[in-house]
Structures are given as structure tokens and as C-alpha cells.
Design a protein around this motif. Structure first.
Motif, PDB file in Angstrom:
ATOM      1  N   TYR A 151     -15.022  10.007 -26.445  1.00  0.00           N
ATOM      2  CA  TYR A 151     -14.670   9.956 -27.870  1.00  0.00           C
ATOM      3  C   TYR A 151     -15.772  10.445 -28.798  1.00  0.00           C
ATOM      4  CZ  TYR A 151     -17.587   5.791 -28.459  1.00  0.00           C
ATOM      5  OH  TYR A 151     -18.656   4.930 -28.512  1.00  0.00           O
ATOM      6  N   GLN A 170     -14.687  19.070 -33.335  1.00  0.00           N
ATOM      7  CA  GLN A 170     -15.201  17.855 -33.946  1.00  0.00           C
ATOM      8  C   GLN A 170     -16.552  17.569 -33.305  1.00  0.00           C
ATOM      9  OE1 GLN A 170     -12.417  14.544 -33.636  1.00  0.00           O
ATOM     10  NE2 GLN A 170     -11.900  14.747 -35.799  1.00  0.00           N
ATOM     11  N   TYR A 197      -4.102  18.314 -34.491  1.00  0.00           N
ATOM     12  CA  TYR A 197      -4.486  16.928 -34.276  1.00  0.00           C
ATOM     13  C   TYR A 197      -5.231  16.780 -32.953  1.00  0.00           C
ATOM     14  CZ  TYR A 197      -1.205  15.834 -38.027  1.00  0.00           C
ATOM     15  OH  TYR A 197      -0.559  15.789 -39.229  1.00  0.00           O
ATOM     16  N   PHE A 198      -6.281  16.000 -32.986  1.00  0.00           N
ATOM     17  CA  PHE A 198      -7.010  15.659 -31.775  1.00  0.00           C
ATOM     18  C   PHE A 198      -6.605  14.248 -31.352  1.00  0.00           C
ATOM     19  CE2 PHE A 198     -11.118  18.428 -31.566  1.00  0.00           C
ATOM     20  CZ  PHE A 198     -10.332  19.559 -31.552  1.00  0.00           C
ATOM     21  N   SER A 199      -6.051  14.131 -30.169  1.00  0.00           N
ATOM     22  CA  SER A 199      -5.694  12.826 -29.634  1.00  0.00           C
ATOM     23  C   SER A 199      -5.897  12.843 -28.128  1.00  0.00           C
ATOM     24  CB  SER A 199      -4.241  12.472 -29.977  1.00  0.00           C
ATOM     25  OG  SER A 199      -3.344  13.382 -29.369  1.00  0.00           O
ATOM     26  N   SER A 241      -9.429  12.644 -28.468  1.00  0.00           N
ATOM     27  CA  SER A 241      -9.491  11.633 -29.526  1.00  0.00           C
ATOM     28  C   SER A 241     -10.923  11.227 -29.852  1.00  0.00           C
ATOM     29  CB  SER A 241      -8.695  10.394 -29.102  1.00  0.00           C
ATOM     30  OG  SER A 241      -8.855   9.350 -30.053  1.00  0.00           O
ATOM     31  N   ASN A 242     -11.149  10.899 -31.123  1.00  0.00           N
ATOM     32  CA  ASN A 242     -12.458  10.393 -31.545  1.00  0.00           C
ATOM     33  C   ASN A 242     -12.470   8.878 -31.636  1.00  0.00           C
ATOM     34  OD1 ASN A 242     -10.857   9.976 -33.774  1.00  0.00           O
ATOM     35  ND2 ASN A 242     -12.245  10.934 -35.249  1.00  0.00           N
ATOM     36  N   LYS A 243     -11.485   8.232 -31.006  1.00  0.00           N
ATOM     37  CA  LYS A 243     -11.379   6.777 -31.037  1.00  0.00           C
ATOM     38  C   LYS A 243     -11.723   6.205 -29.662  1.00  0.00           C
ATOM     39  CE  LYS A 243      -7.708   6.939 -34.508  1.00  0.00           C
ATOM     40  NZ  LYS A 243      -8.579   6.466 -35.590  1.00  0.00           N
ATOM     41  N   VAL A 268      -7.897  18.452 -37.430  1.00  0.00           N
ATOM     42  CA  VAL A 268      -9.091  19.290 -37.337  1.00  0.00           C
ATOM     43  C   VAL A 268      -8.784  20.713 -37.786  1.00  0.00           C
ATOM     44  CG1 VAL A 268     -10.938  20.071 -35.801  1.00  0.00           C
ATOM     45  CG2 VAL A 268      -9.810  17.873 -35.382  1.00  0.00           C
ATOM     46  N   THR A 293      -2.865  11.111 -35.156  1.00  0.00           N
ATOM     47  CA  THR A 293      -3.892  10.223 -35.671  1.00  0.00           C
ATOM     48  C   THR A 293      -4.494  10.864 -36.912  1.00  0.00           C
ATOM     49  OG1 THR A 293      -5.732  11.250 -34.477  1.00  0.00           O
ATOM     50  CG2 THR A 293      -4.382   9.673 -33.261  1.00  0.00           C
ATOM     51  N   ASP A 294      -5.559  10.260 -37.413  1.00  0.00           N
ATOM     52  CA  ASP A 294      -6.211  10.843 -38.585  1.00  0.00           C
ATOM     53  C   ASP A 294      -7.182  11.931 -38.185  1.00  0.00           C
ATOM     54  OD1 ASP A 294      -8.635   8.108 -39.079  1.00  0.00           O
ATOM     55  OD2 ASP A 294      -8.129   9.329 -37.336  1.00  0.00           O
ATOM     56  N   SER A 295      -7.158  12.339 -36.922  1.00  0.00           N
ATOM     57  CA  SER A 295      -8.078  13.366 -36.438  1.00  0.00           C
ATOM     58  C   SER A 295      -7.478  14.755 -36.607  1.00  0.00           C
ATOM     59  CB  SER A 295      -8.437  13.112 -34.970  1.00  0.00           C
ATOM     60  OG  SER A 295      -9.030  11.860 -34.813  1.00  0.00           O
TER      61      SER A 295
END
Length: 392
Positions: free
Chosen positions: A116, A56, A100-102, A106-108, A30, A26-28
Motif C-alpha cells: 500500500y 502514486q 482508480y487504484f484499488s 490500493s493505497n489502503k 489517479v 475508492t478515493d484513489s
């Protein structure tokens, strides 16, 4: 088994990325934070470099809540395997980079509805003993400082605001899941009594089970880890006072006595344990397990029966764990995989694994927030059609 356990984890990590595809990236992305202040404390990776983590920040309703995830990646049990490990990101921060954070990190909201917007941290793993070692090897120049790394990074996070957390969750996958078990009560002790603190161990229920040749191969391997890296002094005394320290490195011998609420998430047919503990290459050579160990569809009836025995042992341990404390939770599904909180598709996808129509993320969330009791143990293979089975 020299390099097999480490190599096995590296292969599985790569497989996670491939299986996750675009959804896992994702766009996360870090950045890595190195803890330079840990060096004077001797809290260093195998090669003496500083440990690190990724963070994050939370916001809104999650601004004062913290999720700390302990990275997994196998263990090393002798100088040779630890020296090899020290030339990788699992033993040296020289090879670490942003990540990557998923899934659970995830921040979604659509991927991670309950956590999130929390402060989310991934602690990098660079010691080789599930953050539990204490020692130094003069011959190799390797540092076994997992316990110090744990303490140094927790101290840093507390200084970044975790000390005022309203809610906190310690999680980990695989060797990180074992670390979550080992450090659960230590994590609870960091906070005041009013803070809600719980722990999650994903794919961390490693069992002391006989392999296909009738030997306890994982016990022998763990003995090397515990002895070489000085782990015994950091294991729960309530366990080491009644049995060999190596046995206390197995979660089945300590989870019932953990005081902090804990959730066990595990596949009943854990593919890492099948491939590197139950049917390791050293035990099978070119025998009948050569293909079954890598692909359950190629197992004959007697091999499936053996695997059902392993599942039965795991569910017995899980039942005992659940009954030991009303605040504990369980999700043991009958899948052939390893690690289910680390990929979006298994954590909270449209077709993610489920038991009784309840998925993994919902189960963990229901347990953490006391929305409902969660004690989910799947029926035996091949009944579960929701699995994301891993074959190589």
C-alpha cells in the motif's frame, strides 16, 4: 474470431467494475501522465498518440519500493480489429483518462497490506500485443510499437527514482499478465543486483488447448497477432530457436526458462479462456455449449469433464513451472473467473478466495517477502466454496 477477443475483454472489464461495486471505487483516483518524450522514439499507441501511465508515490517504509502493473485488455490480430482498437483507450491515449487504484494498487493498508505504501504505477496498454510488437502498417497507418512503449515508460520511471529501488515487483492481469511473463527478465535487467526484483502474472496463463471443435483457435489468433505486429523479434530467443514464434507467445512455453522469480495467479477454469478460446461463438453456433460457456451451472457432465481436462492441463503446466525454480510461487484456484488481483473483494476481502485458508494477497506477500513457500493448487470443481465465480 475477428472482434470476439477484444469485445470479450471489454465486457469482462465492465463486469469487473460492476461486480466490484462501491468497493472497487475508492478515493484513489489517479491522474494520467502522457510520455510526450516517447513520440520521437516512435514509442506510440496504435494511432500514433503518446503512451501513458498513472503513478502514486510511496512513503514511509515503502518510499524506495516500486510496483509496476501492466494493464490488460486483449489483443488485435488483423487490420480491421486493430483499427477498431485504435478508436478506444486500448489503442489511443486520446481516450484515456484518470483511473482508480484499488486491490493490488490500493493505497489502503486494510486493502493491500504489503504494497500500500510503495510507489505504485499502472502502465496503460495501447498496442494490442502485450507490449511486444515492433512494426508499422502502411496500409492502415497503424503503429505496432509495444516493445518501444515498454522501453520508453521504463526509462521514464527509472528517471523518477525507480533506478534506486530496494524492492520491485512487475505485475499484470490478463494480457498484462502475459506481458509480465514476456518482460520479467527485462525488468530484472533494469536494476542493480542488490535490488530484490520479482514478477506476478495474474490470469496470464493462456494455454494452447484444443477448443470444443478440436481446433487450436487461440493459436490461430495469436499467429495473427505475432505476424501482424512483428512480435517474433521480441520473444525469448531460447524459445524461438526451438519452436515456432507463435508458440512462444504462449506462457507455457517460456515460463520455465524465466530466470527472475515469478508468481502465477490463475483460475483453473479461466472464464475468458472458456468463453473465447475453448468454446468461442465461432465454434459452438447454437450447439450444446451455448449456455455452458457463459454459466458453469448449465454445463452437463460431459462438458464438465472437458473443463476438467483443461484444468488438468493448467495444473500440469503450473507444477512444471514451480518445479523449474525454487523461487517461483503458485496460486491456482478452482474458480470460474478471470483476474483476481484487480478487485478488492478477490485480492484482500473478508471473504476473498482462498486455498488452505490462505488468501491471494497473503499468498503473494508471503512469496514475495520469503515468509513462506507458496505452492497452492486447488482441488477440482466443485470443492472450493470461497470462489467469486463469474457468470454472464
Amino acid at each position: 474470431m475477428k472482434f470476439l477477443l477484444l469485445i470479450g475483454f471489454l465486457v469482462l472489464i465492465l463486469t469487473w467494475w460492476v461486480d466490484g461495486g462501491v468497493g472497487a471505487i475508492t478515493d484513489s483516483m489517479v491522474e494520467l501522465t502522457l510520455v510526450q518524450s516517447a513520440i520521437p522514439k516512435g514509442a506510440v499507441c496504435l494511432d500514433g498518440t503518446p503512451p501513458g501511465y498513472h503513478i502514486q508515490r510511496g512513503y514511509g517504509s515503502g518510499a524506495n519500493n516500486w510496483l509496476v502493473d501492466l494493464e490488460g485488455g486483449g489483443w488485435c490480430n488483423n487490420r480491421r480489429s486493430c483499427l477498431f482498437r485504435s478508436t478506444t483507450a486500448l489503442g489511443s491515449s486520446k481516450y484515456m483518462d484518470k483511473t482508480y487504484f484499488s486491490a493490488i494498487l490500493s493505497n489502503k493498508a486494510e486493502e493491500n497490506p504489503d504494497f500500500y505504501n510503495w510507489n505504485r504505477v499502472r502502465v496503460r496498454y495501447c498496442d494490442g500485443a502485450s507490449f511486444a510488437g515492433e512494426g508499422y502498417d502502411n496500409e492502415s497507418g497503424l503503429y505496432f510499437r509495444g516493445q518501444r512503449i515498454w522501453s520508453a515508460i521504463m526509462e521514464e520511471l527509472m528517471g523518477l527514482g525507480m533506478s534506486s529501488a530496494q524492492q520491485a515487483l512487475l505485475s499484470g492481469c490478463s494480457a498484462g499478465g502475459l506481458a509480465s511473463v514476456l518482460h520479467c527478465d527485462n525488468f530484472r535487467a533494469l536494476f542493480p543486483s542488490q535490488t530484490i526484483v520479482k514478477c506476478l502474472a495474474d490470469a496470464g496463463l493462456f494455454l494452447d488447448y484444443v477448443d470444443v471443435s478440436g481446433l487450436h483457435g487461440l493459436r490461430s489468433f495469436y499467429d495473427g497477432v505475432v505476424t501482424l505486429q512483428g512480435v517474433a523479434q521480441n520473444l525469448p530467443e531460447r524459445c524461438t530457436s526451438r519452436m515456432n514464434a507463435t508458440l512462444c507467445f504462449f506462457p507455457e512455453n517460456i515460463v520455465n526458462e524465466i530466470e527472475t522469480p515469478m508468481f502465477l495467479l490463475n483460475a483453473a477454469y479461466d472464464t475468458w479462456q472458456i468463453q473465447y478460446s475453448l468454446a468461442p461463438v465461432s465454434a459452438i453456433q447454437d450447439g450444446p455449449w451455448k449456455f455452458c460457456r457463459l454459466n458453469y451451472a448449465k454445463c452437463d457432465s460431459s462438458q464438465i469433464e472437458f473443463l476438467q481436462g483443461f484444468r488438468k492441463n493448467m495444473t500440469t503446466v503450473a507444477e512444471s513451472f514451480y518445479q523449474s525454480k525454487a523461487t517461483n510461487g503458485l496460486f491456482i484456484n478452482s474458480c470460474f473467473t478471470h483476474g483476481q488481483s484487480v478487485l478488492p473483494d478477490t485480492w484482500y476481502g473478508n471473504n476473498s478466495p482462498s486455498i488452505a485458508n490462505k488468501g491471494i494477497a497473503q499468498s503473494v506477500g508471503d512469496w514475495y517477502f520469503n515468509r513462506s513457500e507458496v505452492k497452492l493448487i486447488d482441488c477440482p470443481y466443485p470443492c472450493d466454496t470461497t470462489c467469486h465465480n463469474l457468470v454472464t
